[in-house]
Scaffold this motif. Structure first.
Motif, PDB file in Angstrom:
ATOM      1  N   UNK A 109       0.837  -1.196   0.000  1.00  0.00           N
ATOM      2  CA  UNK A 109       0.000   0.000   0.000  1.00  0.00           C
ATOM      3  C   UNK A 109       0.870   1.243   0.000  1.00  0.00           C
ATOM      4  N   UNK A 110       0.321   2.288  -0.575  1.00  0.00           N
ATOM      5  CA  UNK A 110       0.995   3.584  -0.596  1.00  0.00           C
ATOM      6  C   UNK A 110       0.319   4.464   0.450  1.00  0.00           C
ATOM      7  N   UNK A 111       1.124   5.062   1.318  1.00  0.00           N
ATOM      8  CA  UNK A 111       0.564   5.955   2.326  1.00  0.00           C
ATOM      9  C   UNK A 111       1.086   7.360   2.082  1.00  0.00           C
ATOM     10  N   UNK A 112       0.152   8.287   1.906  1.00  0.00           N
ATOM     11  CA  UNK A 112       0.541   9.690   1.780  1.00  0.00           C
ATOM     12  C   UNK A 112       0.662  10.286   3.169  1.00  0.00           C
ATOM     13  N   UNK A 113       1.704  11.054   3.379  1.00  0.00           N
ATOM     14  CA  UNK A 113       1.946  11.665   4.682  1.00  0.00           C
ATOM     15  C   UNK A 113       1.383  13.084   4.649  1.00  0.00           C
ATOM     16  N   UNK A 114       0.342  13.310   5.420  1.00  0.00           N
ATOM     17  CA  UNK A 114      -0.417  14.549   5.284  1.00  0.00           C
ATOM     18  C   UNK A 114       0.142  15.715   6.112  1.00  0.00           C
ATOM     19  N   UNK A 115       0.748  15.424   7.229  1.00  0.00           N
ATOM     20  CA  UNK A 115       1.162  16.481   8.156  1.00  0.00           C
ATOM     21  C   UNK A 115       2.193  17.413   7.521  1.00  0.00           C
ATOM     22  N   UNK A 116       1.789  18.648   7.184  1.00  0.00           N
ATOM     23  CA  UNK A 116       2.688  19.558   6.464  1.00  0.00           C
ATOM     24  C   UNK A 116       3.859  20.035   7.319  1.00  0.00           C
ATOM     25  N   UNK A 117       3.741  19.855   8.631  1.00  0.00           N
ATOM     26  CA  UNK A 117       4.877  20.233   9.483  1.00  0.00           C
ATOM     27  C   UNK A 117       5.994  19.207   9.425  1.00  0.00           C
ATOM     28  N   UNK A 118       5.598  17.989   9.129  1.00  0.00           N
ATOM     29  CA  UNK A 118       6.561  16.896   9.182  1.00  0.00           C
ATOM     30  C   UNK A 118       7.023  16.413   7.804  1.00  0.00           C
ATOM     31  N   UNK A 119       6.167  16.612   6.789  1.00  0.00           N
ATOM     32  CA  UNK A 119       6.486  16.076   5.459  1.00  0.00           C
ATOM     33  C   UNK A 119       6.248  17.125   4.385  1.00  0.00           C
ATOM     34  N   UNK A 120       7.083  17.117   3.346  1.00  0.00           N
ATOM     35  CA  UNK A 120       6.831  18.026   2.208  1.00  0.00           C
ATOM     36  C   UNK A 120       5.564  17.590   1.475  1.00  0.00           C
ATOM     37  N   UNK A 121       4.993  18.477   0.650  1.00  0.00           N
ATOM     38  CA  UNK A 121       3.755  18.150  -0.063  1.00  0.00           C
ATOM     39  C   UNK A 121       3.925  16.915  -0.937  1.00  0.00           C
ATOM     40  N   UNK A 122       2.916  16.069  -0.963  1.00  0.00           N
ATOM     41  CA  UNK A 122       2.921  14.894  -1.842  1.00  0.00           C
ATOM     42  C   UNK A 122       3.801  13.750  -1.362  1.00  0.00           C
ATOM     43  N   UNK A 123       4.334  13.857  -0.158  1.00  0.00           N
ATOM     44  CA  UNK A 123       5.259  12.819   0.321  1.00  0.00           C
ATOM     45  C   UNK A 123       4.525  11.506   0.559  1.00  0.00           C
ATOM     46  N   UNK A 124       5.069  10.424   0.045  1.00  0.00           N
ATOM     47  CA  UNK A 124       4.417   9.121   0.264  1.00  0.00           C
ATOM     48  C   UNK A 124       5.459   8.045   0.528  1.00  0.00           C
ATOM     49  N   UNK A 125       4.996   6.981   1.169  1.00  0.00           N
ATOM     50  CA  UNK A 125       5.874   5.824   1.367  1.00  0.00           C
ATOM     51  C   UNK A 125       5.174   4.573   0.854  1.00  0.00           C
ATOM     52  N   UNK A 126       5.992   3.625   0.405  1.00  0.00           N
ATOM     53  CA  UNK A 126       5.471   2.330  -0.033  1.00  0.00           C
ATOM     54  C   UNK A 126       5.536   1.375   1.146  1.00  0.00           C
ATOM     55  N   UNK A 127       4.374   0.931   1.642  1.00  0.00           N
ATOM     56  CA  UNK A 127       4.372  -0.079   2.701  1.00  0.00           C
ATOM     57  C   UNK A 127       4.289  -1.463   2.082  1.00  0.00           C
ATOM     58  N   UNK A 128       5.086  -2.381   2.633  1.00  0.00           N
ATOM     59  CA  UNK A 128       5.135  -3.751   2.106  1.00  0.00           C
ATOM     60  C   UNK A 128       4.442  -4.693   3.071  1.00  0.00           C
TER      61      UNK A 128
END
Ligand code: E9O
Length: 665
Positions: free
Chosen positions: A155-174
């Motif tokens: 699954x792909x998880x987008x990281x929403x918190x703008x204080x912690x992540x740049x816009x559009x930041x996502x990670x691939x969960x395995x």
């Protein structure tokens, strides 16, 4: 359509497109610039700067660039080639041994095929796209993103918190415990056949007394000209031992040499015949030679029989994994691993957790090593242990610690108030319950219709590719799916039965890590494969409990289902060179002691209903970065560079001893 391995013959030629290709990833924030800007309509080096990338290989570990190692999205390849002018009147096919995972291929800027899924071959006729009088270009885009409907799922998880992540930041969960290597992993081949050609061959053998029975079906392709066929069974001395002119028949080979695992017949292991098919039409003659072996596999009561004799699997679980090339095809590694398996006395491996290269499978056929052939269905619906427990109990015990916490907070504020504390605990329980529930149903999309349809397709591709291999004795449709969920039942019933409809000649199963009283899919398997980690993931360090727990567990399974069983995984992470006496987790002594406890338990059951044991893992292998993995999974009995840990010697003496003391009729 068939998917015969490309083989040269008097009527067929091969041209290998392996080598250095141009490479570049589409790292645009949308991950879609390459399509918006139509990279496929121009040479890749005109779209931006390219780097040389070897094919076959994973691209991840080739460069010094972390963003390529961990890349998620479209990776692009291209190269030029010439088509031999002599192929002008032939049918020409472009074939990929595999690419991970979703692939689009263009020839001379025209799309020729797409393929969904890694680990399996795909091909297309490319005559109408090719030039014979000037250079050609092949362009490949391959996407390694794993989602809830791919195999393996992720699954792909987008990281929403703008204080912690740049816009559009996502990670691939395995949902799998190995590195998500990607790229063009196996050979790219251009090959020619006559216009009318042998498209597919299916061979199912049987044995009767000293005779072999060869049931075959041949499919032809191309214009429907008048054709004539010659089908011959040829032995190793080039002698024709049976023949026919039909496209479907049952041939008898008198005094046949059976295909045996090398432990059951050390003098003549892996004996292979060839089905030589000659197709004659006005369009020319096509000759294809399909290797096969004469043998049977059967589950009878609690036994697994090969050629009517009980087989005991002395096995290893493997990975396609090595330094630098990742999952890229590597002949040196294949040869080394087969030598190590022989050294170890292993007679069986599982293609955990996806189909391996055809070139590797050829060695299993020829060297008489048995294979449990697994699909890429790893971690389907995988959920946390805690969520499972909650669902099973139907209620939630609030931990003592969190109760204490509530009490403590209450004391800070007021005089301890029993009623208020009770209320607070209730609220807390409610919250946790809700979270757990959503957790339990989170991966249900893995069991949806889109996933199911794709899984059926993948099984068709796997069976089509490997159906004629004598080494393949069991199909495994998945590893450690969440078959403790009711939703898994119709899904797995359908997949397992579908495989049976494709091939009745081999047992079908999946590899289970659920409990004997909650698994909903085990009723539909022919043989039970269970992964267990007593003394590692549970009761860590307590090797003294292993025998009791494994025996109890296995006897329960057997009592309930009366099917043969294989311990399909057991192992402990071990750092070579770390020694502790008494044993301690991660030391070589611990791995040895751990394995030996399992062996003692197995020995009480192996003359009965346990028909095999498979250590996890043959060699250390790379995983995603995580706090429980120090440069990968270290449960190998060999290091990643194929040197033995202490445990390899222990397993070796066990395997050789069992093989030498097992007498086959
Ligand atoms: C699958 C394999 O890919 N089986 C895993 C292997 C491992 O080493 C992994 O590499 O982790 C073991 C799964 C064990 C789950 C046990 C959970 C028990 C909790 C008490």
């Amino acid at each position: 359509r068939g998917m015969l391995y490309p083989r040269s013959s008097e009527s067929r030629s091969l041209f290998n497109l392996d080598g250095m290709w141009n490479f570049r990833v589409d790292a645009s924030p949308s991950r879609n610039d390459s399509f918006d800007k139509k990279w496929y309509l121009q040479p890749l080096d005109k779209t931006g700067s390219v780097i040389p990338m070897p094919v076959p290989s994973s691209y991840n570990d080739i460069t010094q660039d972390k963003s390529i190692r961990d890349f998620v999205g479209w990776a692009w390849y291209d190269r030029q080639f010439y088509t031999p002018a002599t192929w002008n009147s032939q049918r020409i096919v472009l074939r990929f041994g595999s690419a991970h995972y979703y692939t689009i291929v263009w020839v001379n800027y025209q799309e020729v095929m797409r393929h969904d899924g890694g680990h399996l071959p795909f091909e297309a006729e490319v005559n109408s796209y090719l030039y014979f009088d000037r250079v050609n270009r092949v362009t490949v885009a391959v996407n390694n993103t794993l989602t809830s409907t791919t195999l393996p799922p992720g699954s792909i998880t987008y990281k929403a918190d703008p204080n912690m992540y740049p816009p559009g930041y996502f990670v691939q969960d395995l949902q799998m415990d190995f590195f998500n290597y990607a790229g063009i992993h196996r050979h790219v081949t251009l090959y020619s056949t006559p216009r009318v050609y042998v498209d597919d061959i299916t061979i199912v053998t049987d044995i009767f007394k000293e005779n072999g029975i060869v049931n075959y079906t041949i499919k032809t392709g191309g214009p429907s000209d008048q054709i004539s066929l010659k089908v011959e069974v040829v032995d190793k001395d080039e002698k024709v031992v049976a023949s026919s002119t039909k496209n479907q028949s049952s041939l008898i080979v008198h005094n046949a040499r059976y295909w045996w695992p090398y432990t059951m017949n050390p003098k003549m292991p892996g004996y292979m015949y060839t089905l030589r098919v000659t197709l004659v039409s006005v369009n020319g003659t096509d000759v294809y030679r399909q290797p096969f072996g004469i043998r049977t596999v059967r589950v009878l009561g609690s036994k697994l029989l090969i050629n009517q004799d009980p087989f005991y699997c002395l096995g290893v679980n493997k990975h396609e994994d090595f330094d630098i090339r990742g999952k890229g095809l590597d002949y040196a590694l294949i040869a080394k691993d087969f030598n190590l398996m022989k050294w170890l006395g292993a007679n069986c491996f599982r293609t955990s957790h996806y189909p391996y290269a055809e070139e590797l499978m050829d060695q299993a056929d020829q060297q008489g090593i048995v294979v449990i052939d697994e699909s890429p269905g790893v971690g389907i619906g995988k959920i946390s242990k805690a969520a499972t427990k909650y669902y099973k109990l139907g209620k939630l015990k609030c931990s003592k610690r969190s109760m204490e916490n509530v009490y403590f907070q209450e004391c800070q504020k007021h005089q301890p108030n029993k009623r208020r504390i009770k209320e607070q605990v209730k609220n807390r329980k409610k919250k946790v319950k809700k979270k757990m529930k959503s957790e339990f149903f989170k991966r249900d999309e893995n069991f949806g219709n889109v996933s199911l349809a794709h899984h059926l397709e993948v099984m068709e591709e796997l069976v089509r590719r490997d159906k004629n291999r004598p080494s393949v004795i069991i199909w495994s449709v998945a590893n450690e799916p969440a078959t403790n969920k009711p939703i898994a039942e119709p899904y797995f019933k359908t997949v397992l039965n579908h495989v049976r409809s494709l091939d009745l000649s081999r047992p079908v199963t999946f590899v289970c890590n659920q409990n004997f009283n909650n698994d909903v899919a085990i009723p539909y398997v022919d043989i039970i494969l269970v992964n267990r980690y007593y003394g590692w993931y549970s009761d860590t360090g307590h090797t003294e409990l292993i025998q009791r727990q494994l025996e109890y567990d296995f006897r329960q399974w057997h009592q309930k289902y009366a099917k043969p069983m294989i311990l399909s995984e057991y192992g402990a992470d071990t750092v070579p060179g770390i020694h502790r006496d008494p044993s301690f987790v991660f030391s070589e002594e611990y791995q040895v002691e751990f394995l030996q406890e399992y062996h003692q338990a197995l020995d009480t059951m192996r003359r009965d209903f346990v028909v095999g044991e498979m250590v996890w893992n043959f060699a250390d292998f790379m995983t995603a970065q995580g706090i429980t993995r120090v440069l990968g999974n270290r449960k190998g009995i060999f290091t990643r560079d194929r040197q033995p840990k202490m445990s390899a010697h222990v397993l070796r003496s066990r395997y050789l001893n069992i093989a030498n003391n097992t007498h086959y009729s």
